[in-house]
Design a protein around this motif. Structure first.
Motif, PDB file in Angstrom:
ATOM      1  N   ILE A 331       0.864  -1.072  -0.011  1.00 51.61           N
ATOM      2  CA  ILE A 331       0.096   0.034   0.012  1.00 51.61           C
ATOM      3  C   ILE A 331       1.024   1.542  -0.097  1.00 51.61           C
ATOM      4  O   ILE A 331       1.759   1.520   0.768  1.00 51.61           O
ATOM      5  N   THR A 332       0.425   2.139  -1.101  1.00 54.37           N
ATOM      6  CA  THR A 332       1.440   3.465  -1.019  1.00 54.37           C
ATOM      7  C   THR A 332       0.824   4.250  -0.217  1.00 54.37           C
ATOM      8  O   THR A 332      -0.698   4.626  -0.247  1.00 54.37           O
ATOM      9  N   LEU A 333       1.534   5.150   0.579  1.00 58.17           N
ATOM     10  CA  LEU A 333       0.854   6.277   1.279  1.00 58.17           C
ATOM     11  C   LEU A 333       1.603   7.707   0.960  1.00 58.17           C
ATOM     12  O   LEU A 333       2.816   7.830   0.473  1.00 58.17           O
ATOM     13  N   ALA A 334       0.733   8.452   0.292  1.00 60.19           N
ATOM     14  CA  ALA A 334       1.275   9.716  -0.453  1.00 60.19           C
ATOM     15  C   ALA A 334       1.056  10.974   0.372  1.00 60.19           C
ATOM     16  O   ALA A 334       0.154  10.918   1.008  1.00 60.19           O
ATOM     17  N   SER A 335       1.796  12.087  -0.120  1.00 63.92           N
ATOM     18  CA  SER A 335       1.449  13.309   0.575  1.00 63.92           C
ATOM     19  C   SER A 335       0.244  13.896   0.180  1.00 63.92           C
ATOM     20  O   SER A 335      -0.233  13.477  -0.951  1.00 63.92           O
ATOM     21  N   PRO A 336      -0.334  14.821   0.801  1.00 64.12           N
ATOM     22  CA  PRO A 336      -1.376  15.360   0.463  1.00 64.12           C
ATOM     23  C   PRO A 336      -1.178  16.128  -0.908  1.00 64.12           C
ATOM     24  O   PRO A 336      -0.048  16.820  -0.910  1.00 64.12           O
ATOM     25  N   GLY A 337      -2.051  16.218  -1.788  1.00 64.87           N
ATOM     26  CA  GLY A 337      -2.002  16.946  -2.913  1.00 64.87           C
ATOM     27  C   GLY A 337      -1.220  15.864  -4.091  1.00 64.87           C
ATOM     28  O   GLY A 337      -1.102  16.284  -5.211  1.00 64.87           O
ATOM     29  N   TYR A 338      -0.609  14.749  -3.737  1.00 66.21           N
ATOM     30  CA  TYR A 338      -0.077  13.962  -4.899  1.00 66.21           C
ATOM     31  C   TYR A 338      -0.924  13.624  -5.880  1.00 66.21           C
ATOM     32  O   TYR A 338      -2.280  13.258  -5.445  1.00 66.21           O
ATOM     33  N   ILE A 374      10.220  12.552   8.929  1.00 61.42           N
ATOM     34  CA  ILE A 374       9.296  13.405   8.217  1.00 61.42           C
ATOM     35  C   ILE A 374       9.012  13.172   6.824  1.00 61.42           C
ATOM     36  O   ILE A 374       9.980  12.697   6.200  1.00 61.42           O
ATOM     37  N   ALA A 375       7.775  13.483   6.264  1.00 63.77           N
ATOM     38  CA  ALA A 375       7.643  13.142   4.776  1.00 63.77           C
ATOM     39  C   ALA A 375       8.336  14.185   3.981  1.00 63.77           C
ATOM     40  O   ALA A 375       8.370  15.435   4.413  1.00 63.77           O
ATOM     41  N   THR A 376       8.746  14.008   2.999  1.00 67.80           N
ATOM     42  CA  THR A 376       9.367  14.968   2.028  1.00 67.80           C
ATOM     43  C   THR A 376       8.692  15.163   0.757  1.00 67.80           C
ATOM     44  O   THR A 376       9.031  16.115  -0.067  1.00 67.80           O
ATOM     45  N   GLY A 377       7.632  14.418   0.537  1.00 67.47           N
ATOM     46  CA  GLY A 377       6.410  14.701  -0.386  1.00 67.47           C
ATOM     47  C   GLY A 377       6.545  13.513  -1.429  1.00 67.47           C
ATOM     48  O   GLY A 377       7.055  12.747  -1.153  1.00 67.47           O
ATOM     49  N   GLY A 378       5.539  13.791  -2.222  1.00 66.82           N
ATOM     50  CA  GLY A 378       5.268  12.609  -3.356  1.00 66.82           C
ATOM     51  C   GLY A 378       4.774  11.353  -2.697  1.00 66.82           C
ATOM     52  O   GLY A 378       4.298  11.504  -1.655  1.00 66.82           O
ATOM     53  N   ARG A 379       5.089  10.003  -3.254  1.00 64.75           N
ATOM     54  CA  ARG A 379       4.976   9.095  -2.339  1.00 64.75           C
ATOM     55  C   ARG A 379       5.977   8.740  -1.505  1.00 64.75           C
ATOM     56  O   ARG A 379       6.994   8.808  -1.446  1.00 64.75           O
ATOM     57  N   VAL A 380       5.256   8.618  -0.237  1.00 62.87           N
ATOM     58  CA  VAL A 380       6.078   8.774   1.285  1.00 62.87           C
ATOM     59  C   VAL A 380       6.554   7.339   1.628  1.00 62.87           C
ATOM     60  O   VAL A 380       7.714   6.983   1.981  1.00 62.87           O
ATOM     61  N   LEU A 381       5.700   6.272   1.721  1.00 64.41           N
ATOM     62  CA  LEU A 381       5.975   5.150   2.149  1.00 64.41           C
ATOM     63  C   LEU A 381       5.171   3.957   1.344  1.00 64.41           C
ATOM     64  O   LEU A 381       4.113   4.116   0.815  1.00 64.41           O
ATOM     65  N   THR A 382       5.879   2.617   1.417  1.00 57.67           N
ATOM     66  CA  THR A 382       5.130   1.375   0.797  1.00 57.67           C
ATOM     67  C   THR A 382       4.916   0.599   1.866  1.00 57.67           C
ATOM     68  O   THR A 382       5.983   0.157   2.670  1.00 57.67           O
ATOM     69  N   VAL A 383       4.066   0.339   2.574  1.00 61.76           N
ATOM     70  CA  VAL A 383       3.566  -0.682   3.484  1.00 61.76           C
ATOM     71  C   VAL A 383       3.202  -2.025   2.773  1.00 61.76           C
ATOM     72  O   VAL A 383       2.262  -1.987   2.171  1.00 61.76           O
ATOM     73  N   VAL A 384       3.966  -3.001   3.283  1.00 64.07           N
ATOM     74  CA  VAL A 384       3.942  -4.178   2.955  1.00 64.07           C
ATOM     75  C   VAL A 384       3.276  -5.175   3.591  1.00 64.07           C
ATOM     76  O   VAL A 384       4.058  -5.499   4.841  1.00 64.07           O
ATOM     77  N   GLY A 385       2.214  -6.100   3.474  1.00 65.92           N
ATOM     78  CA  GLY A 385       1.867  -7.150   4.238  1.00 65.92           C
ATOM     79  C   GLY A 385       2.217  -8.503   3.386  1.00 65.92           C
ATOM     80  O   GLY A 385       1.833  -8.552   2.242  1.00 65.92           O
ATOM     81  N   ARG A 386       2.856  -9.370   4.198  1.00 67.24           N
ATOM     82  CA  ARG A 386       3.171 -10.731   3.461  1.00 67.24           C
ATOM     83  C   ARG A 386       2.172 -11.684   4.258  1.00 67.24           C
ATOM     84  O   ARG A 386       2.590 -11.758   5.561  1.00 67.24           O
ATOM     85  N   GLY A 387       1.455 -12.498   3.615  1.00 65.03           N
ATOM     86  CA  GLY A 387       0.818 -13.476   4.420  1.00 65.03           C
ATOM     87  C   GLY A 387       0.695 -14.704   3.421  1.00 65.03           C
ATOM     88  O   GLY A 387       1.260 -15.079   2.519  1.00 65.03           O
TER      89      GLY A 387
END
Ligand code: AMP
Ligand code: GLY
Length: 425
Positions: A331-338, A374-387
């Motif tokens: 799951i991509t977490l992005a900055s507001p406005g992306y 701190i977030a620097t903008g754009g796409r910030v994090l990718t959270v990966v679940g493995r199951g």
């Protein structure tokens, strides 16, 4: 096969490169990993070097002077700048195609011409110079078309239109905001999308587990296209379709590279639409996908460093790269406005997800400040679940997102929902 010890220089700084660094770091062959520019998060895995990653001479010099045995190029920009060619000319093995071969990604007109000449099924299209010609082409399709900028546009160079006024606005926007005035106007195709990434040394190709991106910004595949808001792997492929992808898309692509004399050693990404009439190729990328890579690499039951080195040395063994059982959801977490303008500076507290099993967090746009991330903008994090399966992976990924304190970051609630037959998150 390569059984020596390897010093690697990885170029890039995004979530994909964080996942590549994570994967390379698990290799028993790795003795040293540098990253340029890398990121604060990657610093736990690699030594960051102050090196202009887009400067071919600077990269080649660093590689030669430091005994680098593999330059691993993550994003498209260094490929387009000819960094791979320069390092190779200096005698350093490179995972990443030549600048000429990377045109499969860096010029959509070149890619469409390649597909036509090698009889690779794709959407019918017209390459148009200037707005008037592009609008005529869109009108001829009744406004139902994809309007595409020819050059690199960070995932924002394609606008899918359903009516002529929309197409007209898309032509004006892409002409105003992208470098060139060459546009591709293409018939609309329909169907689920599939990402097929392969590793190749230009001769053999080794196939990674298929994945699926979620391109649109909002749930339900609404809103503008982005670089990618989430991914799942392995993506379900209907019976019989996999063979058609191999025979009709990958085999002619490989033959085309040879026929055209293109030096391709690296990852090749095929963006495919599974239409009623069979699989059709939407695009190539000359690199790993982001965020698909973050969902695919944790599943590999193979050593990425060995595979990359084999590609660079022209020693790759063709086949399907072994995968572990189970699935990943990213799951991509992005900055507001992306993806337009993005707001930086959001403080991120990731501690809630620390220690969760089956969870990996890859950083894309972050910095470590005095008080934490701190977030620097754009796409910030990718959270990966493995199951154990897609449903388990998805549950783990969303549980991890819920455990983060990331005020204002945007993410989709429906990643992998459709693949599980669910309409809502
Ligand atoms: P591309 O960069 O060419 O893959 O396009 C980005 C996204 O736009 C794709 O992943 C699709 O979701 C969409 N797209 C591109 N071309 C078409 C097409 N011909 N028909 C429908 N959707 C398209
Ligand atoms: N996720 C699509 C790309 O990497 O271009």
């Amino acid at each position: 096969m390569y059984d020596g010890i390897v010093k690697v220089l990885l170029l890039g700084s995004g979530g994909r490169e964080h996942a590549i660094a994570w994967s390379l770091s698990r290799s028993p062959l790795l003795t040293k990993l540098w990253a340029a520019p890398g990121s604060d998060a990657m610093a736990a895995l690699a030594e960051r070097v102050d090196l202009e990653a887009l400067d071919p001479d600077a990269v080649a010099r660093f590689a030669r002077e430091n005994g680098v045995e593999l330059v691993f190029i993550g994003p498209e920009a260094p490929l387009a700048a000819g960094v791979g060619d320069a390092a190779r000319a200096a005698g350093v093995p490179v995972f990443g195609p030549s600048k000429a071969a990377a045109r499969l990604e860096t010029s959509k007109a070149f890619a469409k011409d390649f597909m036509a000449r090698h009889a690779i099924p794709t959407a019918r299209s017209l390459c148009c110079e200037g707005t008037a010609a592009a609008k005529d082409a869109a009108r001829a399709l009744g406004g139902k078309c994809a309007v595409k900028a020819d050059g690199l546009a960070a995932g924002k160079g394609v606008i899918v239109c359903r009516a002529f006024p929309e197409a007209e606005a898309a032509v004006d926007l892409l002409c105003a905001t992208t470098a060139g005035k060459t546009l591709i106007v293409e018939e609309l195709l329909d169907g689920p999308e599939l990402t097929v990434m392969v590793l190749t040394d230009g001769r053999a190709c080794a196939v990674l587990p298929p994945s699926r991106d979620h391109k649109r910004l909002h749930d339900g595949d609404q809103g503008p296209n982005t670089g990618g808001m989430g991914a799942l792997a392995p993506a379900p492929v209907p019976a019989g379709t996999w063979k058609r992808i191999m025979d009709e898309i990958l085999a002619p692509t490989m033959a085309g590279l040879t026929d055209d004399g293109l030096d391709y050693r690296g990852a090749l990404y095929a963006g495919i639409m599974l239409t009623q009439a069979g699989p059709k190729l939407l695009e190539y990328n000359a690199r790993f996908g982001d965020p698909e890579t973050q969902a695919v690499l944790p599943l590999l039951d193979a050593d990425l460093l060995t595979l990359a080195r084999d590609c660079a040395m022209g020693e790759l063994i063709a086949g399907v790269i072994p995968a572990k059982p189970g699935a990943c959801v990213a799951i991509t977490l992005a900055s507001p406005g992306y993806p337009d303008s993005t707001k930086a500076g959001t403080p991120l507290d990731l501690s809630g997800a620390e220690g969760l099993t089956g969870v990996l967090i890859f950083h894309a746009g972050t910095q470590r400040g005095a008080k934490g991330w701190i977030a620097t903008g754009g796409r910030v994090l990718t959270v990966v679940g493995r199951g154990t399966d897609l449903a388990d992976a998805r549950a783990r990924a969303y549980a991890a997102v819920a455990a983060l304190q990331v005020p204002g970051l945007h993410y989709r609630r429906d990643i992998a929902a459709k693949a599980l037959g669910r309409t809502v998150a």
